[in-house]
Design a protein around this motif. Sequence first.
Motif, PDB file in Angstrom:
ATOM      1  N   GLY A  28       0.800  -1.219   0.000  1.00  0.00           N
ATOM      2  CA  GLY A  28       0.000   0.000   0.000  1.00  0.00           C
ATOM      3  C   GLY A  28       0.838   1.276   0.000  1.00  0.00           C
ATOM      4  N   LYS A  29       2.128   1.146   0.261  1.00  0.00           N
ATOM      5  CA  LYS A  29       3.026   2.303   0.279  1.00  0.00           C
ATOM      6  C   LYS A  29       3.589   2.629  -1.101  1.00  0.00           C
ATOM      7  CE  LYS A  29       2.860   2.693   4.770  1.00  0.00           C
ATOM      8  NZ  LYS A  29       2.025   3.722   5.345  1.00  0.00           N
ATOM      9  N   LEU A  30       3.380   1.752  -2.070  1.00  0.00           N
ATOM     10  CA  LEU A  30       3.904   1.994  -3.412  1.00  0.00           C
ATOM     11  C   LEU A  30       3.226   3.186  -4.063  1.00  0.00           C
ATOM     12  CD1 LEU A  30       4.158  -1.540  -5.070  1.00  0.00           C
ATOM     13  CD2 LEU A  30       6.033  -0.034  -4.396  1.00  0.00           C
ATOM     14  N   HIS A  31       3.999   3.970  -4.779  1.00  0.00           N
ATOM     15  CA  HIS A  31       3.418   4.989  -5.641  1.00  0.00           C
ATOM     16  C   HIS A  31       2.986   4.242  -6.897  1.00  0.00           C
ATOM     17  CE1 HIS A  31       5.759   8.571  -3.721  1.00  0.00           C
ATOM     18  NE2 HIS A  31       5.302   7.736  -2.820  1.00  0.00           N
ATOM     19  N   PRO A  32       1.702   4.258  -7.232  1.00  0.00           N
ATOM     20  CA  PRO A  32       1.211   3.429  -8.335  1.00  0.00           C
ATOM     21  C   PRO A  32       1.706   3.906  -9.699  1.00  0.00           C
ATOM     22  CG  PRO A  32      -0.541   4.818  -7.495  1.00  0.00           C
ATOM     23  CD  PRO A  32       0.641   5.029  -6.597  1.00  0.00           C
ATOM     24  N   LEU A  33       1.826   2.945 -10.587  1.00  0.00           N
ATOM     25  CA  LEU A  33       2.154   3.264 -11.975  1.00  0.00           C
ATOM     26  C   LEU A  33       0.987   3.988 -12.612  1.00  0.00           C
ATOM     27  CD1 LEU A  33       3.704  -0.088 -13.259  1.00  0.00           C
ATOM     28  CD2 LEU A  33       4.905   2.056 -12.877  1.00  0.00           C
ATOM     29  N   LEU A  34       1.307   4.857 -13.526  1.00  0.00           N
ATOM     30  CA  LEU A  34       0.262   5.459 -14.346  1.00  0.00           C
ATOM     31  C   LEU A  34      -0.183   4.405 -15.351  1.00  0.00           C
ATOM     32  CD1 LEU A  34       2.021   8.899 -14.871  1.00  0.00           C
ATOM     33  CD2 LEU A  34       0.215   8.337 -13.230  1.00  0.00           C
ATOM     34  N   PRO A  35      -1.414   4.474 -15.837  1.00  0.00           N
ATOM     35  CA  PRO A  35      -1.907   3.414 -16.725  1.00  0.00           C
ATOM     36  C   PRO A  35      -0.986   3.111 -17.915  1.00  0.00           C
ATOM     37  CG  PRO A  35      -3.702   4.833 -16.071  1.00  0.00           C
ATOM     38  CD  PRO A  35      -2.440   5.466 -15.539  1.00  0.00           C
ATOM     39  N   HIS A  36      -0.382   4.132 -18.500  1.00  0.00           N
ATOM     40  CA  HIS A  36       0.459   3.917 -19.675  1.00  0.00           C
ATOM     41  C   HIS A  36       1.863   3.410 -19.320  1.00  0.00           C
ATOM     42  CE1 HIS A  36       1.650   7.970 -18.428  1.00  0.00           C
ATOM     43  NE2 HIS A  36       2.801   7.727 -19.035  1.00  0.00           N
ATOM     44  N   GLU A  37       2.188   3.266 -18.025  1.00  0.00           N
ATOM     45  CA  GLU A  37       3.531   2.849 -17.620  1.00  0.00           C
ATOM     46  C   GLU A  37       3.686   1.349 -17.421  1.00  0.00           C
ATOM     47  OE1 GLU A  37       5.236   6.736 -15.298  1.00  0.00           O
ATOM     48  OE2 GLU A  37       3.841   5.449 -14.182  1.00  0.00           O
ATOM     49  N   GLN A  38       2.598   0.601 -17.346  1.00  0.00           N
ATOM     50  CA  GLN A  38       2.689  -0.844 -17.143  1.00  0.00           C
ATOM     51  C   GLN A  38       2.889  -1.525 -18.504  1.00  0.00           C
ATOM     52  OE1 GLN A  38      -0.424  -2.499 -14.740  1.00  0.00           O
ATOM     53  NE2 GLN A  38       0.879  -4.179 -14.100  1.00  0.00           N
ATOM     54  N   TRP A  52       7.278  -4.031 -12.578  1.00  0.00           N
ATOM     55  CA  TRP A  52       7.488  -2.822 -13.360  1.00  0.00           C
ATOM     56  C   TRP A  52       8.043  -1.730 -12.458  1.00  0.00           C
ATOM     57  CZ3 TRP A  52       3.264  -5.938 -13.512  1.00  0.00           C
ATOM     58  CH2 TRP A  52       2.938  -6.525 -14.740  1.00  0.00           C
ATOM     59  N   LEU A  53       8.944  -0.923 -12.992  1.00  0.00           N
ATOM     60  CA  LEU A  53       9.516   0.189 -12.238  1.00  0.00           C
ATOM     61  C   LEU A  53       9.814   1.338 -13.186  1.00  0.00           C
ATOM     62  CD1 LEU A  53      10.752   1.388  -9.614  1.00  0.00           C
ATOM     63  CD2 LEU A  53      12.923   0.384 -10.350  1.00  0.00           C
ATOM     64  N   THR A  54       9.443   2.517 -12.763  1.00  0.00           N
ATOM     65  CA  THR A  54       9.785   3.723 -13.489  1.00  0.00           C
ATOM     66  C   THR A  54      10.005   4.834 -12.472  1.00  0.00           C
ATOM     67  OG1 THR A  54       9.172   5.150 -15.343  1.00  0.00           O
ATOM     68  CG2 THR A  54       7.397   4.494 -13.856  1.00  0.00           C
ATOM     69  N   GLY A  55      10.596   5.898 -12.933  1.00  0.00           N
ATOM     70  CA  GLY A  55      10.827   7.028 -12.046  1.00  0.00           C
ATOM     71  C   GLY A  55      10.901   8.309 -12.844  1.00  0.00           C
TER      72      GLY A  55
END
Length: 140
Positions: A28-38, A52-55
């Motif tokens: 629950g602490k994760l900053h969620p991916l935006l829909p286009h990032e997965q 998946w990981l982005t920044g």
Amino acid sequence: MTFQDILDTFAVLDDWEARYEFISELEGKLHPLLPHEQVDYNLVPGCNTRTWLTGSLIATQPPRIDYRADAETPLVRGLVALLLTPFQDQTPADVLAIDAMALLGQTGLDTHLSPNRRAGMAHFIERVYQIARELQSVTP
């Protein structure tokens, strides 16, 4: 939640079953991916579970990294949240100065995870550093 908070929680939990439950709750602490990032481009190579990981840089002074991640299972999402805790909202230079393996050694996870999960964690951390290096190159 800070990494010290995680260490303090680990210290009061009696066994690894309770610690794994706590880790799963960290998702629950994760900053969620935006829909286009997965997408495949953001998959972490070397992880057995699709992760998946982005920044991106946050427009603060100095600019800090907002890491966003997801994984296919609650436990892996929790592990990802734990792994990102010391890196989240840090400058690229600060991220690159963190010795993640030393921090993780303090949790004991390095001796309680399967070799495949440990390898996946190493690949994940390398991707964290790769993103920081890429963002450092565009930071004024």
